[in-house]
Structures are given as C-alpha cells and as structure tokens.
Design a protein around this motif. Structure first.
Motif, PDB file in Angstrom:
ATOM      1  N   CYS A  18       0.786  -1.238   0.000  1.00 25.56           N
ATOM      2  CA  CYS A  18       0.000   0.000   0.000  1.00 25.56           C
ATOM      3  C   CYS A  18       0.820   1.291   0.000  1.00 25.56           C
ATOM      4  O   CYS A  18       0.240   2.383   0.023  1.00 25.56           O
ATOM      5  N   ILE A  19       2.126   1.198  -0.045  1.00 23.20           N
ATOM      6  CA  ILE A  19       2.927   2.423  -0.068  1.00 23.20           C
ATOM      7  C   ILE A  19       2.616   3.250  -1.318  1.00 23.20           C
ATOM      8  O   ILE A  19       2.502   4.481  -1.255  1.00 23.20           O
ATOM      9  N   LEU A  20       2.438   2.582  -2.448  1.00 20.82           N
ATOM     10  CA  LEU A  20       2.168   3.281  -3.705  1.00 20.82           C
ATOM     11  C   LEU A  20       0.695   3.274  -4.104  1.00 20.82           C
ATOM     12  O   LEU A  20       0.324   3.933  -5.078  1.00 20.82           O
ATOM     13  N   TYR A  21      -0.139   2.544  -3.370  1.00 19.81           N
ATOM     14  CA  TYR A  21      -1.545   2.436  -3.784  1.00 19.81           C
ATOM     15  C   TYR A  21      -2.251   3.785  -3.853  1.00 19.81           C
ATOM     16  O   TYR A  21      -2.984   4.051  -4.829  1.00 19.81           O
ATOM     17  N   PRO A  22      -2.089   4.674  -2.880  1.00 19.03           N
ATOM     18  CA  PRO A  22      -2.773   5.976  -2.990  1.00 19.03           C
ATOM     19  C   PRO A  22      -2.425   6.718  -4.275  1.00 19.03           C
ATOM     20  O   PRO A  22      -3.267   7.421  -4.844  1.00 19.03           O
ATOM     21  N   LYS A  23      -1.210   6.544  -4.756  1.00 21.94           N
ATOM     22  CA  LYS A  23      -0.761   7.234  -5.963  1.00 21.94           C
ATOM     23  C   LYS A  23      -1.254   6.548  -7.236  1.00 21.94           C
ATOM     24  O   LYS A  23      -1.576   7.219  -8.230  1.00 21.94           O
ATOM     25  N   ARG A  24      -1.360   5.227  -7.224  1.00 16.75           N
ATOM     26  CA  ARG A  24      -1.655   4.480  -8.447  1.00 16.75           C
ATOM     27  C   ARG A  24      -3.048   3.838  -8.457  1.00 16.75           C
ATOM     28  O   ARG A  24      -3.399   3.138  -9.425  1.00 16.75           O
ATOM     29  N   ALA A  25      -3.834   4.062  -7.424  1.00 19.31           N
ATOM     30  CA  ALA A  25      -5.117   3.375  -7.285  1.00 19.31           C
ATOM     31  C   ALA A  25      -6.025   3.555  -8.499  1.00 19.31           C
ATOM     32  O   ALA A  25      -6.641   2.594  -8.976  1.00 19.31           O
ATOM     33  N   ARG A  26      -6.105   4.765  -9.013  1.00 18.54           N
ATOM     34  CA  ARG A  26      -7.017   5.029 -10.130  1.00 18.54           C
ATOM     35  C   ARG A  26      -6.544   4.396 -11.438  1.00 18.54           C
ATOM     36  O   ARG A  26      -7.351   4.113 -12.318  1.00 18.54           O
ATOM     37  N   GLU A  27      -5.230   4.168 -11.556  1.00 18.15           N
ATOM     38  CA  GLU A  27      -4.702   3.519 -12.763  1.00 18.15           C
ATOM     39  C   GLU A  27      -5.158   2.072 -12.888  1.00 18.15           C
ATOM     40  O   GLU A  27      -5.329   1.555 -13.996  1.00 18.15           O
TER      41      GLU A  27
ATOM     42  N   LYS B 210       0.231   0.579  14.982  1.00 18.53           N
ATOM     43  CA  LYS B 210       1.038   1.248  13.958  1.00 18.53           C
ATOM     44  C   LYS B 210       2.526   0.949  14.097  1.00 18.53           C
ATOM     45  O   LYS B 210       3.188   0.557  13.130  1.00 18.53           O
ATOM     46  N   SER B 211       3.069   1.123  15.295  1.00 19.14           N
ATOM     47  CA  SER B 211       4.507   0.934  15.497  1.00 19.14           C
ATOM     48  C   SER B 211       4.930  -0.497  15.229  1.00 19.14           C
ATOM     49  O   SER B 211       6.007  -0.753  14.678  1.00 19.14           O
ATOM     50  N   GLU B 212       4.078  -1.454  15.585  1.00 21.66           N
ATOM     51  CA  GLU B 212       4.400  -2.865  15.374  1.00 21.66           C
ATOM     52  C   GLU B 212       4.377  -3.214  13.894  1.00 21.66           C
ATOM     53  O   GLU B 212       5.282  -3.894  13.386  1.00 21.66           O
ATOM     54  N   HIS B 213       3.349  -2.759  13.184  1.00 22.26           N
ATOM     55  CA  HIS B 213       3.272  -3.018  11.747  1.00 22.26           C
ATOM     56  C   HIS B 213       4.469  -2.415  11.018  1.00 22.26           C
ATOM     57  O   HIS B 213       5.111  -3.083  10.190  1.00 22.26           O
ATOM     58  N   ASP B 214       4.793  -1.162  11.331  1.00 22.60           N
ATOM     59  CA  ASP B 214       5.913  -0.495  10.659  1.00 22.60           C
ATOM     60  C   ASP B 214       7.244  -1.163  10.978  1.00 22.60           C
ATOM     61  O   ASP B 214       8.136  -1.226  10.123  1.00 22.60           O
ATOM     62  N   ARG B 215       7.383  -1.688  12.184  1.00 22.42           N
ATOM     63  CA  ARG B 215       8.615  -2.391  12.552  1.00 22.42           C
ATOM     64  C   ARG B 215       8.746  -3.693  11.756  1.00 22.42           C
ATOM     65  O   ARG B 215       9.840  -4.038  11.274  1.00 22.42           O
ATOM     66  N   ILE B 216       7.649  -4.416  11.587  1.00 27.79           N
ATOM     67  CA  ILE B 216       7.675  -5.659  10.826  1.00 27.79           C
ATOM     68  C   ILE B 216       7.971  -5.395   9.354  1.00 27.79           C
ATOM     69  O   ILE B 216       8.732  -6.121   8.707  1.00 27.79           O
ATOM     70  N   ARG B 217       7.401  -4.329   8.823  1.00 34.33           N
ATOM     71  CA  ARG B 217       7.585  -3.992   7.412  1.00 34.33           C
ATOM     72  C   ARG B 217       8.897  -3.260   7.140  1.00 34.33           C
ATOM     73  O   ARG B 217       9.311  -3.127   5.980  1.00 34.33           O
ATOM     74  N   GLY B 218       9.542  -2.765   8.190  1.00 31.23           N
ATOM     75  CA  GLY B 218      10.843  -2.120   8.027  1.00 31.23           C
ATOM     76  C   GLY B 218      10.793  -0.703   7.495  1.00 31.23           C
ATOM     77  O   GLY B 218      11.829  -0.046   7.361  1.00 31.23           O
ATOM     78  N   VAL B 219       9.588  -0.220   7.184  1.00 31.02           N
ATOM     79  CA  VAL B 219       9.386   1.158   6.713  1.00 31.02           C
ATOM     80  C   VAL B 219       8.038   1.636   7.260  1.00 31.02           C
ATOM     81  O   VAL B 219       7.147   0.824   7.525  1.00 31.02           O
ATOM     82  N   PRO B 220       7.862   2.939   7.415  1.00 34.62           N
ATOM     83  CA  PRO B 220       6.568   3.446   7.890  1.00 34.62           C
ATOM     84  C   PRO B 220       5.500   3.355   6.804  1.00 34.62           C
ATOM     85  O   PRO B 220       5.503   4.136   5.855  1.00 34.62           O
ATOM     86  N   CYS B 221       4.600   2.389   6.917  1.00 35.59           N
ATOM     87  CA  CYS B 221       3.574   2.226   5.882  1.00 35.59           C
ATOM     88  C   CYS B 221       2.180   1.939   6.444  1.00 35.59           C
ATOM     89  O   CYS B 221       1.230   1.741   5.672  1.00 35.59           O
ATOM     90  N   PHE B 222       2.037   1.928   7.770  1.00 33.90           N
ATOM     91  CA  PHE B 222       0.724   1.685   8.383  1.00 33.90           C
ATOM     92  C   PHE B 222      -0.290   2.724   7.903  1.00 33.90           C
ATOM     93  O   PHE B 222      -1.416   2.388   7.516  1.00 33.90           O
ATOM     94  N   ASP B 223       0.106   3.988   7.928  1.00 34.94           N
ATOM     95  CA  ASP B 223      -0.810   5.050   7.509  1.00 34.94           C
ATOM     96  C   ASP B 223      -1.220   4.897   6.053  1.00 34.94           C
ATOM     97  O   ASP B 223      -2.349   5.231   5.672  1.00 34.94           O
ATOM     98  N   SER B 224      -0.311   4.378   5.227  1.00 33.81           N
ATOM     99  CA  SER B 224      -0.626   4.167   3.818  1.00 33.81           C
ATOM    100  C   SER B 224      -1.694   3.093   3.642  1.00 33.81           C
ATOM    101  O   SER B 224      -2.544   3.194   2.747  1.00 33.81           O
ATOM    102  N   VAL B 225      -1.649   2.069   4.483  1.00 29.40           N
ATOM    103  CA  VAL B 225      -2.667   1.011   4.419  1.00 29.40           C
ATOM    104  C   VAL B 225      -4.038   1.592   4.772  1.00 29.40           C
ATOM    105  O   VAL B 225      -5.029   1.344   4.070  1.00 29.40           O
TER     106      VAL B 225
END
Length: 222
Positions: A155-164, A181-196
């Motif tokens: 979901c990091i790029l989904y907001p940008k490409r969703a309409r495509e 949030k902190s746990e998800h971002d730690r597992i993913r290694g980048v901050p992406c909870f908000d993007s989901v």
C-alpha cells in the motif's frame, strides 16, 4: 470413501475434554493437509529471468471416485513481474536481491501462452507489483484475455496508483501485519501503516473491495 481412505477403528476414550479437543484439532488438520495434498500439486517453470509458478488443481471425475482417476489442469499462475520492493520486511529478503522488472513484451506473450494452456487466475506479484510502471497494461491485457486477476500490495504506492488499476483487479489484497502502527511499521521495516489505512479509504471510494493479508511472525503473535 471418495478419497480412497480406509476407516480406522474408533480411538479409545479420552481422559479429559482438553485432550479430546486437541485430538479433534489434530484430526482436522490431518484431513485438511491430506485434501490439499490430494487436490493440489505445483510445478515451476521459468520465463527467461522471471519465475512463473503454475499450480495444478486435480479435479475428480464425477463418474469415477477413486484416486486413480484424477485429472489435472492449470489453475493459477504467480507471475513475478518485479523483484524490486520498497519495504524491508523482517520475514522477507527479496529487497536484498538485484532489483529488475519483467519486460512488457515478454509478459504479454506469456499471458497469451498461459491462456492457451488453461490458466484461470493470474497473480501479478513481486517484490512490490505496484513498482512496475506497466502494471495497468498487464492487468488490462489479462482482463482482455479473460483471466481473473489478483494483486497484493504493501500500500505504499496504492494511494498514488489506485485510479490507474481500479476495476481491473478481482482479488485485491492489502498487507497489514498488526493493528498497532509501530508494530506493523517495525515488521515492514518502513513506515507504511498510515498508507494502508489511507488505501482502504481510497479503495472504498473507487468501489474496490480489498481484503487484508496478515503475515504471522514472532513480532505480532506472542
């Protein structure tokens, strides 16, 4: 029975309900694993530099109910359109490999060939599939050929490409590994909870109905 299994004699009575419950769970797991083993087999082939996995579902003929009369036909292709990834998940090391994208002309040709051998589902995966600039074209081609399509994204790029890509994915999967949030971002290694979370709202406005994929790790299941 239909699976050619012998009926075993009844087991001795259990001493307590907990033991009986565990035995029931064990028995259920055995049945599920047996049926998966009986019905699904897979093989992998390579489309030049990209791995294409085609899974075969073994279908039982209605008039013949023994294991000796199973027939096979291709069902699902996991097509790795890129090895690039913008996450650094603790359970995956694909981001450490040299990133590369599948060539569009090869993907188009392979989609046609996969259709000819009877594949029904195309899972465009990676890496992070939304990193491939030609993903909308791949989806459009797949739908034109009559495939059911699936895509899984962090979901990091989904907001940008969703309409495509809107309206071209039959099974859209969003990865979310924790409600924290902190746990998800730690597992993913980048901050992406908000993007989901943002992606869920965007998908709703576009009429998409994504589901959530949860990867079990020692970080989120204790």
């Amino acid at each position: 029975n239909a699976f050619g299994c012998r009926h075993n004699p009844p087991p001795p009575p259990f001493e307590n309900s907990q033991e009986a419950g565990l035995a029931a769970v064990h028995s259920t797991i055995q049945i599920i694993l047996y049926r998966i083993y009986s019905l699904i087999c897979s093989y992998s082939s390579f489309c030049k530099e990209y791995s294409v996995e085609v899974y075969f579902l073994q279908r039982q003929e209605r008039k013949k109910l023994t294991m000796n009369h199973l027939i096979s036909y291709p069902i699902l292709c996991n097509y790795y359109i890129t090895t690039r990834c913008n996450a650094r998940c603790i359970f995956c090391d694909i981001y450490k490999k040299k990133g590369k994208d599948a060539k569009p002309e090869e993907v188009f040709k392979n989609l046609v060939d996969l259709k000819k051998i009877g594949v029904k589902f195309i899972d465009l995966t990676g890496g992070e599939p939304l990193l491939h600039p030609a993903l909308p074209e791949f989806l459009r081609m797949a739908k034109k050929l009559g495939f059911l399509t699936t895509v899984t994204t962090n979901c990091i790029l989904y907001p940008k490409r969703a309409r495509e890509i809107a309206g071209m994915i039959d099974l859209l999967h969003f990865s979310l590994d924790s409600p924290i949030k902190s746990e998800h971002d730690r597992i993913r290694g980048v901050p992406c909870f908000d993007s989901v979370i943002k992606s869920l709202h965007i998908a709703e406005t576009l009429g998409e109905k994504p589901d959530i994929l949860f990867t079990v790790t020692e970080e989120n299941v204790k």
